[in-house]
Structure formats: structure tokens, C-alpha cells
Write an enzyme that holds these catalytic residues in place. Structure first.
Site, PDB file in Angstrom:
ATOM      1  N   ARG A 121      41.979  41.335  42.415  1.00 29.75           N
ATOM      2  CA  ARG A 121      42.863  42.455  42.056  1.00 29.75           C
ATOM      3  C   ARG A 121      43.378  42.261  40.642  1.00 29.75           C
ATOM      4  O   ARG A 121      44.518  41.843  40.413  1.00 29.75           O
ATOM      5  CB  ARG A 121      43.990  42.571  43.086  1.00 29.75           C
ATOM      6  N   GLN A 126      39.948  47.404  39.062  1.00 29.79           N
ATOM      7  CA  GLN A 126      40.601  48.390  39.917  1.00 29.79           C
ATOM      8  C   GLN A 126      39.642  49.473  40.393  1.00 29.79           C
ATOM      9  O   GLN A 126      39.708  49.903  41.542  1.00 29.79           O
ATOM     10  CB  GLN A 126      41.783  49.024  39.176  1.00 29.79           C
ATOM     11  N   ASP A 129      37.569  48.433  43.533  1.00 28.53           N
ATOM     12  CA  ASP A 129      38.321  47.911  44.673  1.00 28.53           C
ATOM     13  C   ASP A 129      38.137  48.793  45.907  1.00 28.53           C
ATOM     14  O   ASP A 129      38.804  49.806  46.072  1.00 28.53           O
ATOM     15  CB  ASP A 129      39.804  47.820  44.284  1.00 28.53           C
ATOM     16  N   SER A 132      41.365  49.249  48.241  1.00 27.65           N
ATOM     17  CA  SER A 132      42.349  50.241  47.823  1.00 27.65           C
ATOM     18  C   SER A 132      41.872  51.659  48.115  1.00 27.65           C
ATOM     19  O   SER A 132      42.613  52.493  48.632  1.00 27.65           O
ATOM     20  CB  SER A 132      42.659  50.094  46.329  1.00 27.65           C
ATOM     21  N   TYR A 229      49.112  40.717  47.576  1.00 30.99           N
ATOM     22  CA  TYR A 229      49.286  40.884  49.000  1.00 30.99           C
ATOM     23  C   TYR A 229      50.599  40.249  49.440  1.00 30.99           C
ATOM     24  O   TYR A 229      51.158  39.379  48.774  1.00 30.99           O
ATOM     25  CB  TYR A 229      48.137  40.215  49.771  1.00 30.99           C
TER      26      TYR A 229
END
Length: 373
Positions: A121, A126, A129, A132, A229
Site C-alpha cells: 500500500r 494505488q 490495489d 481497495s 491496516y
């Protein structure tokens, strides 16, 4: 370079790892794209659309023949990939910790397996990902599922016959799924509150117009784990949170739980005793049900009732929005491969930071430090 796109074999999986949009983009890079017949049908993408994008359509054997990269949503077993050449890349969500035997099978077959859910991350990753993109849809769908099970309206309604009170929605866990659940419930007109062990999420909750519910009596605990996280909390914090949540739950109509800790069973957020305090007719949606569940009594793949409370435990929630989930997942894979595309080699070449993070197997061996430790 040949990119193969497989039809998913997992039970109930409707997504596909490439759409006609991304197949066309891969072709523009100079790759040849082969799609297994019917791969996109469950998500609404016909074979004709892939053919128009320049992909070839065939059976699994023809699709895999000569492939350099195999794209999938959920990792197939090694038998499904029989006949691929050594060194072929498998790019998918591979669930490495729970499917270790399958990973060993990849190594034995000489496959270089790349687990997209282990993408670091960091800012430049991004757009790659998958967690997400899929969690965003899960948070949205969770609220719609709750609304479908809830026997009342979400927004306040003032009518000639009287006023209907707005539903109270409580979101537990404010990651990507939680934030989307808050936003969706707000759009439906509910009164929304939310909690998380990470104090940094307070402003995010408020920015969406929801009420933050946080433990204030235990100082010095931030709850931030690795990679953004949540981490595991101290017994002192857990006790304080349980007391706070119990008082809040009794006043809620709908609860959405989203808490996960990578590599561990989902933390228990709601006990059976706490369910008993909720009024009959209320609904709890457990998005962590496949990892053991945040809610005591939740059942993967079922809607059950305990103490008059419905507990929703649908499996593979992103697949319930297969077209959009496939579109986002496939763009994640395209963004990943195109970011490392080497024009001279006419194929992607990974750097150490991302390659070491997501690579599970190579040259016949398991090479991931997370699996070897």
C-alpha cells in the site's frame, strides 16, 4: 507476448480478470490476448466483445497454449494450468496463507505466482490495489443488502399519515469498505455512526457526515498496523471498546462490520450477548464472514436469524456486482502490468519493491518471505 484470460472455476465466482476494455489496452501494448470461451459471460461480457477488442476466443487448452501471463480473479489450482510452460506468470488473487498447498503446486509446476492482494500500500501502487477496488464495492453492496433485509425505510419521511423515523446505521471498521458503507447509508438517508480502532479515521468519519464512536478512556492507543491496516489491540482497549459498543448497539437498526487483520482470523466485534440487546427486526451484515466473521453466529453464504436479529453473511460480495467488480479488477491488473512494461523486452519487468512483495513462487520454489517464515 501472450496474455491468457481464464474462465473462473471457483463456485459462485462471476467476475472475470479482463474485460474487452482492458483486452484492447493490452493489445495496444503489443501483447496477444487469448480469452477462454465464456470467461466474461457471468459478468455480462460476451465473447463477441472480446473478439472485437482483438482477442482470440478458444477452449482452455488453446487459451493457455504458449501463454506468458495468465490472468485470473481467484487463483486456479495447478491442474487447471496443466500444460503451461515453466516461468509463466500467474497474476490473480491467490489467498496464499489459506491456500498454501495450492501455492506449492504452482512452485512444482514452475509457475511464477504473483499475489495481487499482497500489493504494497504505497502511492504508486494505488491503481493496482485489488483489495481497495473490491472492498469499495463490498461496502456499497453491504448497505444495499441490509436495506433489502430491513423491514423499514432508511430515510426520515414526513407524510400526512405521520413521520417515519430515519434508520440508525452503525459501521464497525472504517477502511475502504467501511467508508463506502458510511457514504451509501448516508445517501439513503440513514443516521450513521461509525467506529474503528485507528484514531486517524475519526476525521474521515466526520467528513462523510457520520458520528464517530471512539473509546476515550484508554490513552495512547492508535490502533494503526502495518500498511494502513488495523492492528491487534490490548486487552484493556478491547474491554473498553466492548463496553462502549454494547451500549451503542442496543440503539441501532443496522450494523455493518468490516474488520479484518491480514494473516489472522477476523476479530470478533459482536458477541451473542450483544446481539440479544438489539431490537427484533434489526440487521447485521458481516463482511468478514469468510475469514471467521466479526459477528458470533454469522454463517458464510447464508442469512440467519438470532434473537430476532438477521445476520447477513454473503460470500464473495464483490461478485454480487460482477460487471463493475470485473471492470475495476481488470483495470487493476492492466495498471500493474502496463506500469512495468518494458518496450524493448515487450513484456513487464518487475522492480524489487513490488516484485518481492507479491511474488510467491519462482524457478520451482516458494520464494515469498511471508510464506517461508
Amino acid at each position: 507476448m501472450k496474455i491468457a484470460v481464464l474462465k473462473e472455476t471457483a463456485d459462485g465466482e462471476k467476475r472475470v480478470a479482463a474485460t474487452p476494455e482492458t483486452a484492447k489496452k493490452f493489445a495496444a501494448l503489443g501483447a496477444t490476448v487469448a480469452v477462454e470461451a465464456g470467461a466474461g459471460a457471468a459478468a455480462g461480457f460476451a465473447d463477441a466483445g472480446y473478439a472485437e477488442a482483438g482477442a482470440s476466443i478458444g477452449d482452455r487448452v488453446a487459451t493457455l497454449s504458449g501463454a506468458d501471463v495468465v490472468l485470473a480473479v481467484q487463483g486456479p489450482d495447478a491442474a487447471t494450468l496443466a500444460g503451461v510452460r515453466p516461468g509463466v506468470w500467474l497474476v490473480a488473487s491467490l489467498n496464499p496463507l489459506a491456500e498454501r498447498a495450492r501455492v506449492d503446486g504452482y512452485a512444482a509446476a514452475g509457475i511464477e505466482a504473483l499475489a495481487m492482494e499482497w500489493m504494497p500500500r504505497i502511492t504508486r501502487a494505488q491503481s493496482m490495489d485489488i483489495l481497495s477496488s473490491q472492498s469499495n464495492l463490498s461496502g456499497y453492496k453491504a448497505v444495499l443488502d441490509a436495506a433489502a433485509e430491513y423491514g423499514r425505510a432508511f430515510p426520515m419521511m414526513m407524510t400526512a399519515a405521520g413521520t417515519v423515523a430515519a434508520a440508525r446505521v452503525f459501521v464497525m471498521g472504517v477502511g475502504v469498505a467501511g467508508l463506502q458503507a458510511i457514504a451509501t447509508a448516508r445517501r439513503l438517508g440513514a443516521q450513521v455512526s461509525a467506529t474503528d480502532v485507528r484514531s486517524a479515521t475519526r476525521e474521515q468519519i466526520q467528513s462523510l457526515g457520520a458520528k464517530p464512536v471512539f473509546v476515550e478512556t484508554v490513552a495512547g492507543i492508535e490502533g494503526e498496523g502495518a500498511g494502513g491496516y488495523a492492528g491487534e489491540m490490548s486487552p484493556e482497549y478491547q474491554a473498553a471498546q466492548a463496553e462502549l459498543v454494547s451500549a451503542h448497539l442496543a440503539r441501532q437498526d443496522v450494523v455493518v462490520t468490516t474488520a479484518l487483520i491480514p494473516g489472522r482470523a477476523a476479530p470478533r466485534l459482536i458477541s451473542d450477548a450483544q446481539l440479544q440487546t438489539m431490537r427484533p427486526g434489526s440487521v447485521v451484515v458481516d463482511l468478514a464472514v469468510e475469514q471467521g466473521g466479526n459477528v458470533e453466529g454469522s454463517v458464510a453464504g447464508a442469512v440467519v436469524e438470532r434473537h430476532g436479529v438477521k445476520i447477513v453473511g454473503h460470500r464473495n460480495v464483490p461478485s454480487r456486482l460482477a460487471a463493475d467488480a470485473s471492470a475495476l479488477f481488470s483495470r487493476n491488473l492492466y495498471n500493474f502490468l502496463s506500469a512495468f512494461w518494458n518496450k524493448e523486452a515487450r513484456r513487464p519487468v518487475l522492480d524489487a519493491e513490488i516484485g518481492n512483495a507479491i511474488r510467491l513462487t519462482r524457478d520451482g520454489a516458494v520464494v515469498s518471505e511471508r510464506l517461508r517464515s
